[in-house]
Design a protein around this motif. Structure first.
Motif, PDB file in Angstrom:
ATOM      1  N   LEU A  20       0.879  -1.238  -0.062  1.00  0.00           N
ATOM      2  CA  LEU A  20      -0.014   0.228  -0.107  1.00  0.00           C
ATOM      3  C   LEU A  20       0.882   1.192  -0.070  1.00  0.00           C
ATOM      4  O   LEU A  20       1.754   1.457   0.972  1.00  0.00           O
ATOM      5  CB  LEU A  20      -0.844   0.081   1.235  1.00  0.00           C
ATOM      6  N   ALA A  21       0.751   2.174  -1.166  1.00  0.00           N
ATOM      7  CA  ALA A  21       1.534   3.195  -1.262  1.00  0.00           C
ATOM      8  C   ALA A  21       0.901   4.481  -1.036  1.00  0.00           C
ATOM      9  O   ALA A  21      -0.386   4.458  -0.884  1.00  0.00           O
ATOM     10  CB  ALA A  21       2.404   3.208  -2.540  1.00  0.00           C
ATOM     11  N   SER A  75       2.305   7.708  -8.521  1.00  0.00           N
ATOM     12  CA  SER A  75       3.623   7.714  -9.177  1.00  0.00           C
ATOM     13  C   SER A  75       4.603   7.005  -8.233  1.00  0.00           C
ATOM     14  O   SER A  75       5.409   6.399  -8.482  1.00  0.00           O
ATOM     15  CB  SER A  75       4.115   9.308  -9.320  1.00  0.00           C
ATOM     16  N   VAL A  76       4.249   7.035  -6.699  1.00  0.00           N
ATOM     17  CA  VAL A  76       5.016   6.267  -5.743  1.00  0.00           C
ATOM     18  C   VAL A  76       4.897   4.697  -5.776  1.00  0.00           C
ATOM     19  O   VAL A  76       5.618   3.813  -5.971  1.00  0.00           O
ATOM     20  CB  VAL A  76       4.538   6.507  -4.346  1.00  0.00           C
ATOM     21  N   SER A  77       3.494   4.497  -6.586  1.00  0.00           N
ATOM     22  CA  SER A  77       3.344   3.015  -6.605  1.00  0.00           C
ATOM     23  C   SER A  77       4.144   2.468  -7.952  1.00  0.00           C
ATOM     24  O   SER A  77       4.660   1.392  -7.983  1.00  0.00           O
ATOM     25  CB  SER A  77       1.899   2.561  -7.169  1.00  0.00           C
ATOM     26  N   ILE A  89       3.808  -7.764 -11.730  1.00  0.00           N
ATOM     27  CA  ILE A  89       3.435  -6.568 -10.774  1.00  0.00           C
ATOM     28  C   ILE A  89       2.615  -5.706 -11.355  1.00  0.00           C
ATOM     29  O   ILE A  89       2.550  -5.230 -12.705  1.00  0.00           O
ATOM     30  CB  ILE A  89       4.722  -5.747 -10.582  1.00  0.00           C
ATOM     31  N   ILE A  90       1.334  -5.161 -10.825  1.00  0.00           N
ATOM     32  CA  ILE A  90       0.511  -4.127 -10.909  1.00  0.00           C
ATOM     33  C   ILE A  90       0.345  -3.034 -10.407  1.00  0.00           C
ATOM     34  O   ILE A  90       0.620  -3.199  -8.844  1.00  0.00           O
ATOM     35  CB  ILE A  90      -0.983  -4.922 -11.260  1.00  0.00           C
ATOM     36  N   CYS A  91       0.318  -1.764 -10.942  1.00  0.00           N
ATOM     37  CA  CYS A  91       0.115  -0.713 -10.050  1.00  0.00           C
ATOM     38  C   CYS A  91      -1.252   0.079 -10.175  1.00  0.00           C
ATOM     39  O   CYS A  91      -1.769   0.047 -11.312  1.00  0.00           O
ATOM     40  CB  CYS A  91       0.917   0.397 -10.838  1.00  0.00           C
ATOM     41  N   LEU A  92      -1.742   0.338  -8.974  1.00  0.00           N
ATOM     42  CA  LEU A  92      -3.479   0.842  -8.906  1.00  0.00           C
ATOM     43  C   LEU A  92      -3.128   2.160  -8.163  1.00  0.00           C
ATOM     44  O   LEU A  92      -2.425   2.427  -7.221  1.00  0.00           O
ATOM     45  CB  LEU A  92      -4.138  -0.191  -8.243  1.00  0.00           C
ATOM     46  N   THR A 126       0.550  -1.215  -4.932  1.00  0.00           N
ATOM     47  CA  THR A 126       1.484  -2.136  -5.916  1.00  0.00           C
ATOM     48  C   THR A 126       1.403  -3.534  -5.619  1.00  0.00           C
ATOM     49  O   THR A 126       1.712  -4.054  -4.429  1.00  0.00           O
ATOM     50  CB  THR A 126       2.885  -1.756  -5.780  1.00  0.00           C
ATOM     51  N   VAL A 127       0.941  -4.359  -6.392  1.00  0.00           N
ATOM     52  CA  VAL A 127       0.571  -5.595  -6.058  1.00  0.00           C
ATOM     53  C   VAL A 127       1.191  -6.658  -7.036  1.00  0.00           C
ATOM     54  O   VAL A 127       1.403  -6.482  -8.027  1.00  0.00           O
ATOM     55  CB  VAL A 127      -0.984  -5.998  -6.266  1.00  0.00           C
ATOM     56  N   CYS A 128       1.875  -7.643  -6.592  1.00  0.00           N
ATOM     57  CA  CYS A 128       2.840  -8.620  -7.152  1.00  0.00           C
ATOM     58  C   CYS A 128       2.493 -10.115  -7.104  1.00  0.00           C
ATOM     59  O   CYS A 128       1.706 -10.267  -5.930  1.00  0.00           O
ATOM     60  CB  CYS A 128       4.605  -8.385  -6.734  1.00  0.00           C
TER      61      CYS A 128
END
Length: 424
Positions: A106-107, A111-113, A268-271, A285-287
């Motif tokens: 959890l970010a 942009s941080v994700s 890896i996926i960024c949401l 960010t989920v991996c």
């Protein structure tokens, strides 16, 4: 000094000059899909607050979640501590995402994700004894954020960050996807991409791309087979795949996630954005477990990132309510209705000499002009029409909240058509 003059002299807005800033309009309140200005003017919001407020404004379920959580605990550090809102939102995310994505980080922001995803990829290969695999491959016309690692994988020529090229880490760029979403796939466009994999796979940590729709880099909608072939090439050449779904996630393209169009599962996926319905800044960010466990096999044995506001309980509670609304599954019908109406009503713009292209996918409508237009003048006309649309460059586009009515959406498309007629 009134508010607008104070704002002009002392507050710096995004992508705006300090010497000659774009005009700002003071918003006093927002409800549903309507922004009410300080002078009482009501504007239909076509931007979902930069694509985030998919449920509209002042939503009772999100308001309730925020009120309940703030009375209990607005923030607590996430180092060595967990809490129910973080557990709940992570459970919902994992249930929604494609199988194989198992570990949630959890970010703070989108942009941080992306920064987190890039660090995951680089640290993964270092832990696997391959520190030489530290570069990223990204399609041109991509956009992934304004922080430094994110800027390094944005288009270095056509993007917004060319002034920083001397200080950004050099990355590898593939030609941008060319086959349009609705066209017949042309396999030849993968030939230069395959060549890049052959030349650079030994130093590639990951490919990063925006599935199906390239957002702020040009609002380009491309064929799902490009995404599928990228997944195949990553598998063949032992490279991780990062899908940046900050703009495309949670139904915007007509699928819950853009990668679902191609039945692709990234490593890896960024949401972000719609994750909290536009209420609070938060991203994830989920991996895969393979990536997470692989990172921790080598020294230092932990993933080296930890934002102060990571897992913020207030943001998690609102995100959980936002995901609950999405899981009620009204969005597929809403997005189809928006797409159908955008196709019908924006098509009239094709007859204007000023217009180069019109394209629609899901709840995204784009009118591309032949040349860049004066944003301040465009916005002045849009406000006169009672709508809020924020163009950039040659692009006049809308990504409205899913809860918009057909009548409200027609106000947006009418404003685009008649404003562009004025400038033709």
């Amino acid at each position: 000094m009134n508010n607008i003059e104070f704002d002009r002299q002392h507050i710096w807005h995004p992508y705006t000059s300090a010497t000659n800033p774009l005009p700002c309009y003071e918003v006093a309140s927002a409800k549903g899909v309507t922004l009410t200005l300080a002078d009482g003017t009501e504007l239909i919001d076509g931007m979902s607050s930069w694509w985030a407020a998919v449920h509209g404004y002042n939503h009772p379920a999100l308001n309730s979640a925020a009120h309940q959580q703030i009375d209990t605990m607005s923030h607590v550090m996430f180092g060595g501590i967990t809490h129910q809102p973080a557990i709940d939102v992570s459970k919902q995310l994992l249930a929604m995402l494609p199988d194989g994505l198992d570990r949630v980080f959890l970010a703070d922001s989108g942009s941080v994700s992306v920064e987190v995803a890039i660090k995951m990829a680089v640290q993964y290969w270092a832990a696997q004894g391959q520190p030489n695999k530290h570069k990223l491959l990204s399609p041109r016309n991509g956009y992934h954020g304004d922080t430094f690692a994110a800027m390094s994988v944005c288009d270095p020529v056509n993007g917004m960050h060319s002034v920083f090229n001397q200080v950004l880490k050099p990355q590898i760029f593939a030609p941008s996807p060319q086959t349009r979403f609705e066209s017949t796939w042309n396999e030849d466009e993968m030939l230069p991409v395959i060549e890049l994999f052959e030349q650079h796979h030994h130093e590639l940590a990951a490919v990063i791309l925006e599935p199906v729709v390239q957002g702020a880099g040009g609002m380009r909608m491309y064929h799902k087979q490009y995404l599928k072939r990228m997944r195949q090439l990553c598998d063949e050449y032992n490279v991780l795949l990062i899908c940046d779904e900050i703009a495309t996630g949670f139904g915007r393209t007509g699928q819950l996630f853009g990668c679902n169009h191609a039945d692709v599962v990234p490593d890896i996926i960024c949401l972000g954005k719609a994750l909290t319905g536009g209420y609070l800044t938060m991203a994830a960010t989920v991996c895969s477990n393979d990536v997470a466990l692989g990172i921790c096999e080598g020294s230092p044995g932990v993933f080296m990132h930890g934002p102060t506001y990571m897992g913020n309980p207030l943001a998690c509670a609102v995100a959980n309510a936002s995901l609950t609304l999405i899981n009620q599954n009204h969005w597929p019908q809403q997005v189809v209705q928006i797409e159908t109406q955008l196709n019908a009503e924006l098509s009239e713009c094709r007859g204007l000499s000023i217009v180069k292209d019109v394209r629609v996918l899901g709840a995204i409508g784009v009118v591309e002009t032949q040349q860049a237009l004066d944003v301040a003048q465009l916005q002045k006309h849009f406000v006169k029409h009672g709508v809020w649309i924020r163009p950039f460059g040659k692009l006049v586009y809308i990504m409205p909240p899913y809860v918009i009515t057909p009548q409200q959406l027609s106000r947006l498309t009418y404003a685009i058509l008649h404003t562009l007629k004025h400038f033709s």
